[in-house]
Structures are given as structure tokens and as C-alpha cells.
Write an enzyme that holds these catalytic residues in place. Structure first.
Site, PDB file in Angstrom:
ATOM      1  CB  THR A  93      39.587  45.879  50.476  1.00  0.00           C
ATOM      2  OG1 THR A  93      40.465  46.981  50.267  1.00  0.00           O
ATOM      3  CG2 THR A  93      38.583  46.221  51.564  1.00  0.00           C
ATOM      4  CE  LYS A 166      40.421  49.848  51.730  1.00  0.00           C
ATOM      5  NZ  LYS A 166      40.705  51.152  51.143  1.00  0.00           N
ATOM      6  CE  LYS A 241      36.351  44.278  47.685  1.00  0.00           C
ATOM      7  NZ  LYS A 241      37.795  44.080  47.675  1.00  0.00           N
TER       8      LYS A 241
HETATM    9  P1  NAD Z   1      42.030  45.219  39.915  1.00  0.00           P
HETATM   10  O1  NAD Z   1      40.854  44.392  39.566  1.00  0.00           O
HETATM   11  O2  NAD Z   1      42.487  46.326  39.024  1.00  0.00           O
HETATM   12  O3  NAD Z   1      43.316  44.256  40.141  1.00  0.00           O
HETATM   13  C1  NAD Z   1      43.244  42.946  40.662  1.00  0.00           C
HETATM   14  C2  NAD Z   1      44.148  42.060  39.801  1.00  0.00           C
HETATM   15  O4  NAD Z   1      44.177  40.733  40.351  1.00  0.00           O
HETATM   16  C3  NAD Z   1      43.652  41.937  38.365  1.00  0.00           C
HETATM   17  O5  NAD Z   1      44.666  42.380  37.466  1.00  0.00           O
HETATM   18  C4  NAD Z   1      43.367  40.440  38.210  1.00  0.00           C
HETATM   19  O6  NAD Z   1      43.662  39.945  36.914  1.00  0.00           O
HETATM   20  C5  NAD Z   1      44.296  39.846  39.250  1.00  0.00           C
HETATM   21  N1  NAD Z   1      43.960  38.493  39.655  1.00  0.00           N
HETATM   22  C6  NAD Z   1      42.731  37.953  39.867  1.00  0.00           C
HETATM   23  N2  NAD Z   1      42.855  36.663  40.231  1.00  0.00           N
HETATM   24  C7  NAD Z   1      44.178  36.375  40.250  1.00  0.00           C
HETATM   25  C8  NAD Z   1      44.941  35.217  40.565  1.00  0.00           C
HETATM   26  N3  NAD Z   1      44.358  34.063  40.941  1.00  0.00           N
HETATM   27  N4  NAD Z   1      46.287  35.277  40.482  1.00  0.00           N
HETATM   28  C9  NAD Z   1      46.894  36.434  40.093  1.00  0.00           C
HETATM   29  N5  NAD Z   1      46.229  37.577  39.790  1.00  0.00           N
HETATM   30  C10 NAD Z   1      44.887  37.545  39.873  1.00  0.00           C
HETATM   31  O7  NAD Z   1      41.739  45.780  41.378  1.00  0.00           O
HETATM   32  P2  NAD Z   1      42.498  46.966  42.150  1.00  0.00           P
HETATM   33  O8  NAD Z   1      41.750  48.224  41.950  1.00  0.00           O
HETATM   34  O9  NAD Z   1      43.963  46.893  41.852  1.00  0.00           O
HETATM   35  O10 NAD Z   1      42.210  46.510  43.657  1.00  0.00           O
HETATM   36  C11 NAD Z   1      42.871  45.404  44.243  1.00  0.00           C
HETATM   37  C12 NAD Z   1      42.429  45.302  45.692  1.00  0.00           C
HETATM   38  O11 NAD Z   1      42.763  46.521  46.371  1.00  0.00           O
HETATM   39  C13 NAD Z   1      40.911  45.109  45.880  1.00  0.00           C
HETATM   40  O12 NAD Z   1      40.701  44.250  46.979  1.00  0.00           O
HETATM   41  C14 NAD Z   1      40.420  46.514  46.163  1.00  0.00           C
HETATM   42  O13 NAD Z   1      39.224  46.515  46.919  1.00  0.00           O
HETATM   43  C15 NAD Z   1      41.588  47.105  46.907  1.00  0.00           C
HETATM   44  N6  NAD Z   1      41.764  48.565  46.812  1.00  0.00           N
HETATM   45  C16 NAD Z   1      41.586  49.221  45.630  1.00  0.00           C
HETATM   46  C17 NAD Z   1      41.767  50.605  45.586  1.00  0.00           C
HETATM   47  C18 NAD Z   1      41.579  51.391  44.307  1.00  0.00           C
HETATM   48  O14 NAD Z   1      41.498  52.628  44.378  1.00  0.00           O
HETATM   49  N7  NAD Z   1      41.535  50.752  43.142  1.00  0.00           N
HETATM   50  C19 NAD Z   1      42.135  51.308  46.735  1.00  0.00           C
HETATM   51  C20 NAD Z   1      42.354  50.598  47.916  1.00  0.00           C
HETATM   52  C21 NAD Z   1      42.155  49.229  47.938  1.00  0.00           C
END
Ligand code: NAD
Length: 296
Positions: A93, A166, A241
Site C-alpha cells: 500500500t 486502496k 501510514k
Molecule cells: P511487514 O512489515 O510484515 O512485511 C514487509 C516485509 O518487507 C518485511 O518482512 C521486511 O523485512 C521486508 N522488507 C523491507 N525492506 C525490504 C527490502 N529492501 N527488500 C526485501 N524485503 C524488504 O508488512 P505486511 O503487513 O506484510 O504489509 C506489507 C504491505 O502490505 C504494506 O504496504 C501494508 O500496508 C500492506 N497491507 C498489509 C495488510 C495487513 O493486514 N498486514 C493488509 C493489506 C495491505
């Protein structure tokens, strides 16, 4: 498309990548965090040591990262290493301008912004709603890759339109979670039992995802983060965010979103009190205190 590189194997990315493995794709993943790599490995994802080796030979690349800056950083890196014609999908997102800029970084590739809704439970079950921004041919190319992870795939318009949809959704989610939490706090003060109030709200005109599927009090919905001391799920810092992105978008296009702005302020206070790592439904603990009155 047979081989997929998956960059970002966190709470969402690991189960999404796992569903692609189950569907028969060869999935190679990369994440900077060792714990995320381990979770993905347990789901059958082959783990690469660098982004370069993850995308080497991949027919498609998916990014699922915390924020816009990281998406743009990773997509800039991809521009130097992916083959022309590769399908590249961002499901993080991020802001609409950032999404459009990302498309522009990979002019020789088929690019889609494809943020998701449905939470970690939807990611596990392969029932996420995908909101797509991109041209019609790109959307058709992306469908077979998205289907194993999706309940619904909704084309929203050109580049950036998926992110626009979104932001609207998550502004409403932030507002509705605060609303659900307020209803339970009021019910507690009025002496109502959580289960009784849940039975009413979830079957009456107060029903919504924040009550029915992600109930902010322990008990009524076993899978909700309230039952595991608010381990995310969807971290409050990520909800903040998204509310900031929605506020910025509203300012940019002069839309009036007073409740969205108020929800953003409440999450700013909650995250500012050191709770950003907890699930966004943990805002109920904050609302039990007196903070809300001060932020009006
Ligand atoms: P999260 O923080 O659990 O996962 C993100 C991952 O990205 C982490 O494991 C981190 O180590 C990794 N990362 C960071 N920098 C990196 C890089 N340079 N190279 C490779 N990996 C890297 O977050 P999440 O909950 O999985 O959410 C991910 C995205 O999806 C966000 O943008 C969030 O807003 C969106 N989202 C989350 C949800 C939810 O319910 N958790 C639902 C819909 C959308």
C-alpha cells in the site's frame, strides 16, 4: 508464467507467496529479515540471498513492502536487472504518486499496482481482494498470477488507480475500527457482555468487517488479533501510514474527509505512545483511557 520472484515476505508476503507455491509456480523469495525468510521457506518458497538472484530468470516479480520509499528503491533496482517484458506487480500500500512513479521506472515491463485488502487471514486463505491499476493488457497478463491469492480481482483504472481505491478503503477501515472499538468501550461501561454485544452488532445494522471478521475484543471471533494480545495482523504503524496517505490525497484533491482526519490523529497518538507494533484493533485499549477527548 512459471517462475515468480517475491520480494518482501512479511505478515502478508509469506502467506501470499505460499499460495503461489501451492498453485504450482516456482517461487523464489527475498526479504532483508531472517525471520521473514524462515516463514516463507516453511511454505515452500526457495530463498535467495539477494534481490538479483531472486529475480534472475523470473517471468514475474511481486513486491510486498512496507512503504513507498522501499517500493521505489526496489523497483529502481529491478530496472537494472529484469528482462524486458517481465510482469512486475506491486501489492504494497503506497501513495498514488509513488505508484505512478513506479510504473514509470520500468517502461519495458508489464507493470501493475495491485494493493490488497483482506488482512493476514485473507492472505493465508488466498481470498484477498486485489485492486488493480494499469492498462487492460497488463491486467489480463496479471490475472493468472493473482488468482491463487485472490478472492476478487477488481480493475480500477489506469496506473495508480489500484492504490487510489486502496486508500479510500483503508481510510474507511481505520474509521470503522475506531467506531467498532468505541461501541465495545461504551458497551463495557454500560455493563454489556462482549459476546452479547457482538451478537447484536454483527447481525444488526452496526455490522461491518471491523466487528464481524476482526472484532477488537477477545472471544467472539477466534482468529482476530484480540485473542493473541493484539499481535498483528495489520500493525498500527501501517494503519497510520495509510491514514496519512489518505489525508495527503484528500488535501491534494481538496476532498473533505473530517472523520478520516480524526482517525489519523487518534492513530498518531496511539502509535506515538509506543504501540505502533501492535495490531490496529488494539486502539480499543487507548479508547478505554481518556486520550480521545483531548484530540477532538
Ligand atoms: P511487514 O512489515 O510484515 O512485511 C514487509 C516485509 O518487507 C518485511 O518482512 C521486511 O523485512 C521486508 N522488507 C523491507 N525492506 C525490504 C527490502 N529492501 N527488500 C526485501 N524485503 C524488504 O508488512 P505486511 O503487513 O506484510 O504489509 C506489507 C504491505 O502490505 C504494506 O504496504 C501494508 O500496508 C500492506 N497491507 C498489509 C495488510 C495487513 O493486514 N498486514 C493488509 C493489506 C495491505
Amino acid at each position: 508464467i512459471r517462475s515468480i520472484a517475491f520480494i518482501g515476505l512479511g505478515n502478508m508476503g509469506a502467506p501470499m507467496a505460499g499460495n503461489l507455491v501451492k498453485a504450482g509456480f516456482a517461487v523464489t523469495g527475498f526479504d532483508v529479515a531472517p525471520a521473514a525468510r524462515d516463514h516463507a521457506r516453511e511454505r515452500g518458497v526457495r530463498i535467495a540471498d539477494t534481490i538479483g538472484s531472486a529475480v534472475d530468470g523470473a517471468d514475474a516479480v511481486i513486491t510486498m513492502l512496507p512503504n513507498s520509499a522501499l517500493v521505489l528503491e526496489v523497483w529502481t533496482r529491478l530496472a537494472a536487472i529484469v528482462r524486458p517484458g517481465t510482469l512486475v506487480i506491486d501489492s504494497s500500500t503506497i501513495d498514488v504518486e509513488g505508484a505512478r512513479a513506479a510504473h514509470g521506472l520500468l517502461p519495458g515491463c508489464i507493470t501493475i499496482d495491485a494493493p490488497v485488502s483482506g488482512g493476514t487471514s485473507g492472505a493465508e486463505a488466498g481470498t484477498l481482494s486485489f485492486m488493480l491499476g494499469g492498462d487492460a493488457a497488463a491486467i489480463e497478463a496479471a490475472r493468472p498470477v493473482l488468482e491463487p491469492m485472490a478472492g476478487r480481482i477488481i480493475p480500477c483504472g489506469s496506473a495508480g488507480a489500484g492504490q487510489a481505491a486502496k486508500l479510500c478503503n483503508n481510510m474507511l477501515l481505520g474509521i470503522s475500527m475506531i467506531g467498532a472499538a468505541e461501541a465495545f468501550v461504551l458497551g463495557e461501561k454500560l455493563g454489556l457482555d462482549h459476546q452479547a454485544l457482538f451478537d447484536v452488532l454483527s447481525t444488526s445494522s452496526g455490522q461491518c468487517w471491523s466487528v464481524n471478521t476482526y472484532c477488537p475484543v477477545p472471544g467472539p471471533v477466534p482468529a482476530s488479533p484480540a485473542n493473541r494480545d493484539y499481535a498483528p495482523g495489520f500493525a498500527s504503524a501501517l494503519m497510520l501510514k495509510d491514514l496519512r496517505l489518505a489525508s495527503q490525497a484528500a488535501t491534494d484533491c481538496t476532498a473533505s474527509t473530517p472523520l478520516g482526519a480524526h482517525a489519523r490523529r487518534l492513530y498518531e497518538d496511539f502509535v506515538g505512545s509506543g504501540q505502533g507494533h501492535r495490531d490496529f484493533s488494539a486502539i480499543i485499549a487507548f479508547l478505554r483511557e481518556d486520550h480521545s477527548v483531548q484530540t477532538v
